[in-house]
Design an enzyme around this catalytic site. Structure first.
Site, PDB file in Angstrom:
ATOM      1  N   ARG A 106     -15.403 -13.509   3.319  1.00 31.80           N
ATOM      2  CA  ARG A 106     -15.242 -14.485   4.485  1.00 31.80           C
ATOM      3  C   ARG A 106     -16.038 -15.675   4.266  1.00 31.80           C
ATOM      4  O   ARG A 106     -17.439 -14.790   3.875  1.00 31.80           O
ATOM      5  CB  ARG A 106     -15.831 -13.074   6.125  1.00 31.80           C
ATOM      6  CG  ARG A 106     -14.921 -12.149   6.301  1.00 31.80           C
ATOM      7  CD  ARG A 106     -13.825 -12.536   6.857  1.00 31.80           C
ATOM      8  NE  ARG A 106     -12.997 -11.458   7.414  1.00 31.80           N
ATOM      9  CZ  ARG A 106     -11.962 -10.483   7.039  1.00 31.80           C
ATOM     10  NH1 ARG A 106     -11.516 -11.347   6.190  1.00 31.80           N
ATOM     11  NH2 ARG A 106     -11.066  -9.535   7.454  1.00 31.80           N
ATOM     12  N   LYS A 158       0.560  -0.929  -0.186  1.00 28.57           N
ATOM     13  CA  LYS A 158      -0.102   0.141   0.317  1.00 28.57           C
ATOM     14  C   LYS A 158       1.106   1.614   0.079  1.00 28.57           C
ATOM     15  O   LYS A 158       0.745   1.871   0.662  1.00 28.57           O
ATOM     16  CB  LYS A 158      -0.896   0.064   1.467  1.00 28.57           C
ATOM     17  CG  LYS A 158      -1.944  -1.206   1.284  1.00 28.57           C
ATOM     18  CD  LYS A 158      -2.676  -0.720   2.447  1.00 28.57           C
ATOM     19  CE  LYS A 158      -3.748  -2.390   2.210  1.00 28.57           C
ATOM     20  NZ  LYS A 158      -3.098  -3.450   2.847  1.00 28.57           N
ATOM     21  N   ARG A 216      -7.550 -13.368   6.821  1.00 26.09           N
ATOM     22  CA  ARG A 216      -6.756 -14.040   8.030  1.00 26.09           C
ATOM     23  C   ARG A 216      -8.535 -14.926   8.198  1.00 26.09           C
ATOM     24  O   ARG A 216      -7.947 -15.660   9.669  1.00 26.09           O
ATOM     25  CB  ARG A 216      -7.651 -12.932   9.508  1.00 26.09           C
ATOM     26  CG  ARG A 216      -7.076 -11.522   8.974  1.00 26.09           C
ATOM     27  CD  ARG A 216      -6.808 -10.366  10.514  1.00 26.09           C
ATOM     28  NE  ARG A 216      -7.428  -9.655   9.079  1.00 26.09           N
ATOM     29  CZ  ARG A 216      -8.183  -8.326   9.666  1.00 26.09           C
ATOM     30  NH1 ARG A 216      -8.231  -8.192  10.683  1.00 26.09           N
ATOM     31  NH2 ARG A 216      -8.702  -7.886   7.980  1.00 26.09           N
TER      32      ARG A 216
END
Length: 173
Positions: free
Chosen positions: A125, A6, A159
């Site tokens: 997710r 980034k 994650r």
């Protein structure tokens, strides 16, 4: 290799960053679209073999955050940063999967019509995933299936995999 750095800085610094990264040869590299057209162009010029992806607005941010930081709605900030990246000639965008369809339609008339940008979507997710203390904006996350249906070229499942007890099993799921 995905160098999710980034990067954001002025043209000269991003050019030097590109020179330093050239030896490492990342396949993918992120830069913040807020770096602007000239900065992103100078970075890409140093890394012609790397797919440079412009991050629009971090998926952890809310509409209120966007209004505070960019003085506009989340939607307007994402669109503005997407247009800047397209004009800079970058290879792709990093944005919420919830925004891909609108970005695709808005970018059709911007810049080089032959340039097709990839759409890379973080904050994915899976239904089975539980991420303790998840900092992602719940309105900007999606399941892998929904993100692909929305037009994502790549999904980033971070994650839920890196935080799993059995990472291999998580990848396979």
């Amino acid at each position: 290799v995905f160098a999710d750095l980034k990067l954001v800085d002025i043209k000269e610094t991003l050019s030097i960053d590109g020179l330093f990264l050239h030896e490492a040869g990342p396949d993918l590299l992120t830069v913040m679209s807020a770096a602007g057209v000239t900065g992103m162009r100078s970075l890409k010029a140093e890394l012609p073999q790397t797919e440079v992806l412009a991050v629009t607005v971090l998926t952890s941010l809310t509409d209120s955050d966007a209004r505070t930081m960019f003085s506009c709605s989340m939607e307007n900030a994402v669109m503005t940063f997407s247009i800047i990246a397209k004009i800079a000639g970058l290879d792709g965008l990093v944005s919420s999967a919830a925004e891909v369809e609108k970005i695709r339609s808005e970018l059709e008339g911007v810049g080089d019509l032959e340039t097709m940008m990839s759409f890379n979507t973080p904050a994915i997710r899976p239904e089975w995933a539980v991420v303790p203390g998840d900092d992602q904006n719940p309105t900007r996350i999606m399941t892998p299936k929904k993100a692909i249906a929305a037009g994502a070229d790549r999904i980033v499942v971070g994650r839920p995999i890196t935080g799993a007890k059995n990472r291999r099993e998580a990848v396979l799921r």
